[in-house]
Design a protein around this motif. Structure first.
Motif, mmCIF file in Angstrom:
data_model
loop_
_atom_site.group_PDB
_atom_site.id
_atom_site.type_symbol
_atom_site.label_atom_id
_atom_site.label_comp_id
_atom_site.label_asym_id
_atom_site.label_seq_id
_atom_site.Cartn_x
_atom_site.Cartn_y
_atom_site.Cartn_z
ATOM 1 N N LEU A 167 37.240 41.105 29.895
ATOM 2 C CA LEU A 167 38.262 41.396 30.902
ATOM 3 C C LEU A 167 39.580 41.773 30.254
ATOM 4 N N VAL A 168 39.905 41.082 29.161
ATOM 5 C CA VAL A 168 41.276 41.137 28.663
ATOM 6 C C VAL A 168 41.470 42.206 27.584
ATOM 7 N N LEU A 169 40.491 42.338 26.682
ATOM 8 C CA LEU A 169 40.718 43.208 25.528
ATOM 9 C C LEU A 169 41.001 44.673 25.898
ATOM 10 N N PRO A 170 40.270 45.272 26.880
ATOM 11 C CA PRO A 170 40.639 46.661 27.210
ATOM 12 C C PRO A 170 42.084 46.795 27.673
ATOM 13 N N PHE A 227 34.520 49.779 29.924
ATOM 14 C CA PHE A 227 34.690 48.340 29.683
ATOM 15 C C PHE A 227 35.313 47.650 30.890
ATOM 16 N N LEU A 228 36.251 48.338 31.551
ATOM 17 C CA LEU A 228 36.854 47.747 32.751
ATOM 18 C C LEU A 228 35.789 47.525 33.820
ATOM 19 N N TYR A 229 34.913 48.536 33.994
ATOM 20 C CA TYR A 229 33.817 48.378 34.957
ATOM 21 C C TYR A 229 32.929 47.202 34.567
ATOM 22 N N LEU A 230 32.581 47.129 33.281
ATOM 23 C CA LEU A 230 31.661 46.072 32.842
ATOM 24 C C LEU A 230 32.295 44.699 33.048
ATOM 25 N N GLY A 231 33.626 44.621 32.879
ATOM 26 C CA GLY A 231 34.314 43.355 33.139
ATOM 27 C C GLY A 231 34.154 42.933 34.592
ATOM 28 N N ALA A 247 37.756 41.577 42.857
ATOM 29 C CA ALA A 247 38.783 42.434 43.453
ATOM 30 C C ALA A 247 40.086 42.329 42.667
ATOM 31 N N ILE A 248 40.418 41.111 42.214
ATOM 32 C CA ILE A 248 41.641 40.963 41.406
ATOM 33 C C ILE A 248 41.523 41.784 40.125
ATOM 34 N N VAL A 249 40.348 41.686 39.473
ATOM 35 C CA VAL A 249 40.159 42.454 38.233
ATOM 36 C C VAL A 249 40.306 43.948 38.510
ATOM 37 N N ALA A 250 39.714 44.400 39.614
ATOM 38 C CA ALA A 250 39.784 45.826 39.934
ATOM 39 C C ALA A 250 41.222 46.251 40.190
ATOM 40 N N MET A 251 41.981 45.406 40.894
ATOM 41 C CA MET A 251 43.374 45.779 41.185
ATOM 42 C C MET A 251 44.213 45.790 39.910
ATOM 43 N N VAL A 252 44.009 44.781 39.056
ATOM 44 C CA VAL A 252 44.733 44.770 37.777
ATOM 45 C C VAL A 252 44.361 46.012 36.971
ATOM 46 N N GLY A 253 43.079 46.373 37.030
ATOM 47 C CA GLY A 253 42.624 47.562 36.309
ATOM 48 C C GLY A 253 43.296 48.822 36.813
#
Lengths: 227, 247
Positions: free
Chosen positions: A171-174, B137-141, B160-166
């Motif tokens: 999650l963080v490294l990219p 990598f963002l998708y895989l996260g 959803a939080i990860v997607a928004m941060v992305g």
């Protein structure tokens, strides 16, 4: 029960985190030793070729800083999650994002700042010319708080998971890549004798941006993790 | 209009609507893809510089477009699900993630296959390839986090939080990679995007882009139907549905 003002609550939280960290000094030392070891291993792996080390030095020092930060991130919320302190923080009357910001600051003070202190040693390891050291320290000063702030979001999301570590790195490294790019570029450019104001301004911009937005995302993530 | 919108948000209604839409969209997708591929691989003339090898753009460019578009859809529907707690928006967001990752992967593979004749190597740390890799990598996260949390409603909110941060970070990552690339890459690499593209190439490209969009729609509806059944397995409408049909 007397109502604590928000500023006093923040100060108390920061003091508590620092005290806890100071009592568990090994936890501060481990990422730091890891940081030094990674750099030493790179130097050995590169065959101690001075010219090569000089070229990859800034990148190695920074990648090692990313990994050391990643290793220490879990400490922001893990023990508070385990003993229930985190739930109390979320229930408190103070804005959660502010408390999160304090916890992140505490984390940076015990794990980001020490990276700065050992960086001159690593610069020696990497045969970095003395002209680059000042810029390297500046990039670390501006960059590592951003790493802590972004990392806090990842930890908040994975704190409830049994095997959160590997997902945390994914999650963080990219998201760390822009910091890495501008920081290493600043050091390389400074070694070439060119002013690096632009890169430092970019790093500062990312820091202020992360400081403004990351705590909100972290607070939301903590609410999800504890629901 | 609003009643229609509310009906769309209800899982059983969406399930039936999606089931009805899928065959039609699939036929449309197949038709567009055949037309686009015929136009691109047969009708379009070879490029005066790149010869025949440029034809991979008819796959590469649409999948690269889709990789970003799907991320946007995922983040927006994730945000809708996060804010208004709409189940269907959560399902759309989480079903989009693997499809988007596949498009990103396809864009990377075709990009590096195209790179072999053009650059003489499969991989160059080109700005666009690098940001596409980070996008993967963002998708895989998102996918990994969604898979790791047991309770799927909590998982959808976390994803959803990860997607928004992305989404906030994608422009930062993109421009920083571009900055880095212009400084570190020598200018020997020819820019691959043509400033002007001939209509005989542009039309098949646009048809292919449309076909990829429809394909995304089909894949999304199929995945969303599956996801809905799985999530709502204890609800009465799923039991009714399953009970009536012999399994």
């Amino acid at each position: 029960m007397s109502q604590l003002s928000t500023s006093r609550a923040c100060a108390a939280l920061l003091q508590r985190d620092l005290l806890l960290a100071f009592r568990r000094r090994a936890e501060i030392a481990n990422p730091l030793l890891f940081y030094i070891l990674v750099c030493a291993l790179f130097a050995i792996g590169a065959g101690a070729d001075v010219q090569l080390l000089r070229e990859i030095g800034p990148g190695v020092v920074w990648v090692a800083a990313l990994l050391a930060t990643l290793l220490s991130l879990d400490a922001i919320f893990r023990s508070d999650f385990d003993d229930g302190t985190l739930e109390q923080l979320l229930l408190s009357a103070h804005p959660v994002w502010l408390l999160v910001l304090m916890k992140t600051l505490g984390h940076w003070l015990v794990s980001g700042l020490p990276l700065l202190i050992v960086a001159p040693l690593l610069a020696q390891f990497m045969q970095l010319p003395s002209g680059g050291l000042g810029v390297l320290l500046l990039t670390l000063l501006l960059g590592t708080p951003t790493l802590s702030l972004i990392g806090a979001i990842g930890v908040a999301l994975t704190v409830g998971l049994r095997r959160g570590g590997i997902i945390l790195s994914l999650l963080v490294l990219p998201l760390y890549v822009p910091v890495l790019i501008f920081a290493t570029d600043a050091v390389h450019t400074a070694l070439g004798g060119i002013p690096v104001t632009a890169q430092l301004l970019f790093l500062s911009a990312m820091l202020t941006f992360a400081a403004a937005l990351a705590p909100i995302a972290t607070a939301a993530a903590l609410r999800v993790s504890l629901s | 209009m609003w009643t229609w919108f509310h009906r769309l948000g209800s899982p059983p209604y969406f399930y039936r609507l999606a089931g009805w839409l899928v065959p039609w969209l699939a036929v449309l997708c197949a038709g567009l893809m055949v037309a686009g591929l015929y136009g691109g691989l047969v009708l379009a003339p070879p490029d005066y510089q790149q010869g025949e090898s440029y034809r991979i753009i008819f796959i590469h460019v649409p999948s690269a477009w889709m990789s970003l578009f799907v991320y946007m859809v995922m983040a927006v529907s994730g945000a809708i699900g996060f804010i208004w707690r709409m189940k269907l928006a959560e399902v759309i967001a989480t079903s989009s993630a693997p499809i988007g990752a596949s498009f990103t992967f396809l864009a990377l593979i075709t990009g590096s296959l195209w790179g072999k004749p053009m650059w003489g190597t499969y991989w160059v740390w080109d700005a666009r390839l690098t940001s596409e890799l980070l996008l993967l990598f963002l998708y895989l996260g998102v996918i990994a986090l969604y898979g790791a949390i047991e309770d799927k409603r909590v998982a959808a909110r976390a994803a959803a939080i990860v997607a928004m941060v992305g989404v906030v970070n994608i422009p930062i990552i993109h421009y920083s990679v571009e900055w880095w690339n212009t400084l570190h890459q020598p200018a020997t690499i020819t820019k691959l995007d043509e400033p002007s593209i001939d209509a005989s190439m542009l039309i098949p490209l646009l048809i292919m882009a449309l076909a990829f969009n429809v394909f995304y729609g089909v894949a999304l509806l199929l995945r969303a139907r599956c996801e809905l059944l799985q999530r709502e397995r204890n609800s009465s409408w799923v039991r009714e549905l399953v009970g009536r049909q012999p399994i």
